[in-house]
Write a protein that holds these residues in place. Structure first.
Motif, mmCIF file in Angstrom:
data_model
loop_
_atom_site.group_PDB
_atom_site.id
_atom_site.type_symbol
_atom_site.label_atom_id
_atom_site.label_comp_id
_atom_site.label_asym_id
_atom_site.label_seq_id
_atom_site.Cartn_x
_atom_site.Cartn_y
_atom_site.Cartn_z
ATOM 1 N N ARG A 28 28.220 25.650 33.423
ATOM 2 C CA ARG A 28 29.312 24.602 33.562
ATOM 3 C C ARG A 28 29.622 24.385 34.919
ATOM 4 N N GLY A 29 29.332 25.080 35.874
ATOM 5 C CA GLY A 29 29.687 25.107 37.249
ATOM 6 C C GLY A 29 30.736 26.417 37.639
ATOM 7 N N GLU A 30 31.406 26.271 38.537
ATOM 8 C CA GLU A 30 32.363 27.111 39.066
ATOM 9 C C GLU A 30 33.731 27.080 38.345
ATOM 10 N N VAL A 31 34.172 27.944 37.836
ATOM 11 C CA VAL A 31 35.687 28.129 37.194
ATOM 12 C C VAL A 31 36.574 28.887 37.781
ATOM 13 N N GLU A 32 37.862 28.431 38.301
ATOM 14 C CA GLU A 32 38.615 29.110 38.731
ATOM 15 C C GLU A 32 39.468 29.997 37.732
ATOM 16 N N ALA A 33 39.631 31.206 37.618
ATOM 17 C CA ALA A 33 40.381 31.813 36.475
ATOM 18 C C ALA A 33 41.606 32.326 37.072
#
Length: 557
Positions: A28-33
């Motif tokens: 779903r794309g890049e996720v900043e955790a």
């Protein structure tokens, strides 16, 4: 109250994290955790990172050891161990660092131990790899470490395999392994979520001694704010990848500034919390004497004089895991079993589920001997009695999507068609506070707490009469735990659902249970209603369990 960028002690830090951000590449794309996190941990100091499941706290710990998943990367900032730049280090350099200078106690004991290697040999291997000891010296040191971690009869236990240890004992073995090389930094990621309160206290006392005696820096990752406040010098609260509040235990607990911290404190169960247990379901009332009534309840499951033994390596006499136990579960009630790791709680649960058969005594469901069930009768029993196990990592098939995990019991029992099952998945995920979009994900894309919610949703899919919950909320943060406990109680009120609730968290048990059994070394040593057990215990062992519950008071600050 300090800001995230000034979480410092004034002393030279052993571990220093500066403006750290972490991103994961997903479908779903890049996720900043993790976003712009800064903190220091000094020698002899314990800093606790507190937050709900998915807040980024375990990702932060993984960065320190450079053990992010393949799709994760440190997108900004740096981590330093003294003068050593962890973010820029090569993998061979990190291999030398892990275990020697940085010890790690992971959350899940079963997936972090080699199932075909003896427990003691795994600890001795850590000593050998890092040049600490070898041969007989390594074995002697491994036995000593097991003893320090609270493993009784460590000499015999050395030769056992992980499957022969209880969940709490496996976690203690991992703690022994983490301490083997006397590291400068100890990363403890939910190290006591699987442990009973007395062993939890032993383990945390040992960590505190390590920090004091060796000058080690401890980074404690936990969802238990009471435990963090009791044990840590400083506390940092994480929410959606950011540190939203920091300070000493006294500052954070007594004067929380952020709304999220306030919610965590309000949701944390305690011995003074208002009970939420549903009113017991009664079958009928019949005259006893004039002006009085006798309340009758239907017994759904009965364990009578149950005995279960195992042969252990190195021991001549069989080990009695369950020693002539009597227990009844009335319809519509929650019966809890509490006790230390290895006390026989989970073995009793397996007997109730017919995952194992007793060597003596009997288990009856609705008056029928469970051991006699075959064919359709056994299948009907399996549908009526559903489990939720302790370990959310091993409970779900990694090859299945979440939808496939939840619908598996519906497919096995041939209930509904594909469309109706899909609709039911959305409803079940909603009940356990997960978005419907999670149906398309795989277990490895979820945090430990989120996986446990999926396991609970799966157990509810068949509308069972009895749910056996073996430490089912121990991996959940207090906010989600509160939702799940409320869900349990509401389902009990609505459907007359019954629970066998296995837990080491006595505060949680007090909230939901109608009857409590205290187990020790395979025996029931005390039983009764929660108020009489917890406020006026008759057994010294029960008093010790209650005294070991983590709590914070201003005087302890």
């Amino acid at each position: 109250m300090t800001t995230p960028s000034t979480l410092r002690t004034g002393r030279e830090p052993v571990l220093s994290i500066r403006n750290l951000s972490v991103a994961f590449t997903t479908s779903r794309g890049e996720v900043e955790a993790v976003r712009d996190v800064s903190l220091d941990v000094s020698a002899g100091e314990t800093v606790a990172i507190v937050g709900e499941s998915g807040s980024g706290k375990s990702t932060l710990a993984a960065c320190v050891n450079r053990l992010l998943a393949d799709n994760g990367r440190i997108s900004a900032g740096e981590i330093r161990l003294g003068d050593f730049d962890i973010t820029a280090a090569s993998e061979p350099a990190m291999i030398k660092l892990r275990g020697s200078r940085i010890g790690m106690v992971p959350q899940d004991p079963m997936t972090n131990l080699n199932p075909v290697m003896k427990i003691g040999d795994q600890i001795a291997e850590a000593l050998l790899v890092h040049g600490i000891a070898k041969g007989d010296a390594a074995k002697e040191r491994a036995v000593e470490l097991l003893e320090q971690a609270g493993i009784q009869d460590a000499g015999s236990r050395y030769h056992q395999y992980p499957h022969e240890f209880s969940g709490g004992m496996r976690q203690r073995a991992l703690i022994a392994m983490a301490l083997a090389c006397r590291p400068e930094v100890l990363l403890a990621d939910e190290p006591t979520s699987a442990l009973d309160v007395t062993v939890q206290r032993l383990v945390l006392d040992q960590m505190a001694a390590l920090a004091s005696d060796m000058g080690a820096a401890v980074l404690l990752i936990t969802h238990d704010l009471a435990l963090a406040a009791e044990r840590a010098d400083r506390v940092a609260v994480m929410f959606r990848g950011e540190i939203v509040e920091t300070g000493t235990a006294a500052q954070v607990v007594e004067n929380p500034q952020h709304e999220y911290t306030q919610r965590l404190l309000a949701a944390a169960p305690g011995m003074a919390s208002v009970k939420i247990a549903a009113a017991p379901v009664v079958q009928a009332s019949s005259p006893l004497v004039e002006g009085a009534q006798r309340v009758e309840t239907e017994i759904l499951l009965e364990v009578k004089d149950a005995l279960k033994t195992y042969r252990l390596r190195g021991q001549d006499e069989p080990f009695r895991a369950v020693d002539h136990v009597d227990l009844t579960i009335p319809r519509g009630q929650t019966v809890a079993i509490v006790g230390e790791s290895g006390s026989g709680k989970s073995t009793t649960a397996r007997l109730a589920l017919k995952l194992e058969d007793p060597d003596g005594g009997v288990v009856r469901y609705r008056g029928t001997d469970v051991g006699s069930l075959r064919g359709k009768d056994l299948l009907a029993f399996r549908r009526s009695v559903q489990p939720v196990f302790q370990n959310p990592y091993a409970s779900l098939d990694p090859r299945y999507t979440i939808e496939e995990c939840v619908t598996e019991p519906l497919r096995v029992h041939k209930i509904g068609d594909k469309a109706s099952r899909r609709r039911q998945v959305g409803e079940l995920l909603d009940k356990v506070a997960l978005p419907a979009s999670f149906a398309e994900r795989y277990p490895h894309e979820l945090s430990g707490g989120q996986r446990q919610r999926v396991a609970i949703a799966r157990a509810l899919a068949l509308d069972p009469e009895l749910v056996v919950m073996d430490e089912a909320v121990s991996a959940l943060d207090v906010l989600v735990q509160e939702q799940i406990l409320d869900l349990m109680v509401s389902l009990q009120r609505e459907l007359g659902l019954s629970y066998l609730f296995i837990s080491h968290d006595l505060a949680v048990v007090r909230l939901v249970a109608h009857q409590v059994y205290v187990m020790r070394e395979g025996k029931v040593v005390e039983s009764g209603e929660p108020d009489e057990i917890f406020h006026a215990p008759s057994e010294e062992y029960t008093k010790q369990l209650i005294a070991a519950i983590p709590h914070y008071t201003p005087a302890a600050a």
